[in-house]
Design an enzyme around this catalytic site. Sequence first.
Site, PDB file in Angstrom:
ATOM      1  N   HIS A 245       0.953  -3.348   0.855  1.00 35.22           N
ATOM      2  CA  HIS A 245       0.316  -3.675   1.373  1.00 35.22           C
ATOM      3  C   HIS A 245      -0.898  -3.247   1.677  1.00 35.22           C
ATOM      4  O   HIS A 245      -0.978  -3.958   3.142  1.00 35.22           O
ATOM      5  CB  HIS A 245       0.865  -5.488   1.159  1.00 35.22           C
ATOM      6  CG  HIS A 245      -0.702  -6.234   0.872  1.00 35.22           C
ATOM      7  ND1 HIS A 245       0.179  -7.808  -0.086  1.00 35.22           N
ATOM      8  CD2 HIS A 245      -1.858  -6.283   0.517  1.00 35.22           C
ATOM      9  CE1 HIS A 245      -1.059  -8.234  -0.115  1.00 35.22           C
ATOM     10  NE2 HIS A 245      -2.694  -7.373  -0.149  1.00 35.22           N
TER      11      HIS A 245
ATOM     12  N   ARG B 142      -2.390  -8.288  -6.507  1.00 36.96           N
ATOM     13  CA  ARG B 142      -1.434  -9.535  -6.279  1.00 36.96           C
ATOM     14  C   ARG B 142      -0.205  -9.480  -6.690  1.00 36.96           C
ATOM     15  O   ARG B 142      -0.053  -8.637  -8.238  1.00 36.96           O
ATOM     16  CB  ARG B 142      -1.525 -11.162  -6.435  1.00 36.96           C
ATOM     17  CG  ARG B 142      -2.915 -11.288  -5.419  1.00 36.96           C
ATOM     18  CD  ARG B 142      -2.345 -11.219  -3.355  1.00 36.96           C
ATOM     19  NE  ARG B 142      -3.273 -11.903  -2.673  1.00 36.96           N
ATOM     20  CZ  ARG B 142      -4.527 -10.443  -1.955  1.00 36.96           C
ATOM     21  NH1 ARG B 142      -4.299  -9.705  -2.355  1.00 36.96           N
ATOM     22  NH2 ARG B 142      -4.918 -11.295  -1.849  1.00 36.96           N
TER      23      ARG B 142
ATOM     24  N   GLU C  38       6.578 -11.169  -0.449  1.00 37.48           N
ATOM     25  CA  GLU C  38       6.487 -10.014   0.571  1.00 37.48           C
ATOM     26  C   GLU C  38       6.303 -10.941   1.916  1.00 37.48           C
ATOM     27  O   GLU C  38       6.021 -11.580   2.770  1.00 37.48           O
ATOM     28  CB  GLU C  38       4.740  -9.368   0.921  1.00 37.48           C
ATOM     29  CG  GLU C  38       4.386  -9.226  -0.841  1.00 37.48           C
ATOM     30  CD  GLU C  38       2.909  -8.839  -1.215  1.00 37.48           C
ATOM     31  OE1 GLU C  38       2.188  -8.517   0.398  1.00 37.48           O
ATOM     32  OE2 GLU C  38       2.480  -8.012  -1.707  1.00 37.48           O
TER      33      GLU C  38
END
Length: 320
Positions: free
Chosen positions: A286, A238, A267
């Site tokens: 991601h 994260r 994000e």
Amino acid sequence: MKPSVFITRKLPEEIVAPLKEKFTVRMWDSEDVAVTHAVLREEITQVDALWTMLSDTIDRDMLESATNLKVISNLAVGYNNIDTEAANEMGIIVTNTPDVLTETTADLAFGLLLATARRFNTAEKELRQGGWLSWTPMGFTGMDVHGTTVGIIGMGRIGEAVARRAKGFNMDVLYHNRSRKPETEEEYGVAFAELDDLLQRADHVVILAPFTEETKGMIGGRELGLMKKTATLISVSRGCIVDEVALYDALKNKKIFGAGLDVFETEPVPVRHPLLTLPNVTAVPHIGSASVKTRLTMMKLNVDAITDVLEGREPANRVV
């Protein structure tokens, strides 16, 4: 009346079909654009089940309006996008999709390590732009991976999978974890280290810790200052675990060799993100679990969890 389900992103029809056979299903109409806050707020007041993505924020205020909601099934291992404390208070079950993405995410982490250490992005960019004019003795040189020391922060399933890959490259493996894991040490030949010691000794640092209040901002300026100037930092858990301002400074001033990033504090990443301007950053959006097989398997777990709850059974992978 059939129980109802809202899916916050457009998903493959073959995955959604089993839910449609049993329940009333509504689904956001875009795969690429997130559901709007207004639509999500309206839907959550009506449905019995909510199928969410990691990009959907489900906070206490929203949950308080969810009078019929019985289950939230999140398409991710992490679930920090959901206020699980509030959900628990309101008797709403929350599930995730662990285990099935372990190996795929470990592949990404190790691939990002290789790409960062060996400067794949810089070399490819120069090649595509016509910048490769001649072979040069030190052109595009990077750092070795084989025979070096990797430090893994967070020795869960994915950490263990990365350790197995590292052993194939004849690497020494250090790890730091909330609690020591003697069985893992014995099985994989890894050694426990306190965080500062790991940062000082590792040639490559891989962050795989879950995001919690304890891990938030755990890698800041002081920690980056402990690392070798030849070291790389790989972040695949994260984004908020790493202080991005401090990381920018460390990379810009060559306090560390490079960083490989799959996750960011915000994000999707804002346009002209400072870290993306640096040549010693290798970044991907991601995609840790982004193989076709793994993502479809994750979705199947969500379908099973929603079906189990709405039909009165205890779901697998319940987090609250």
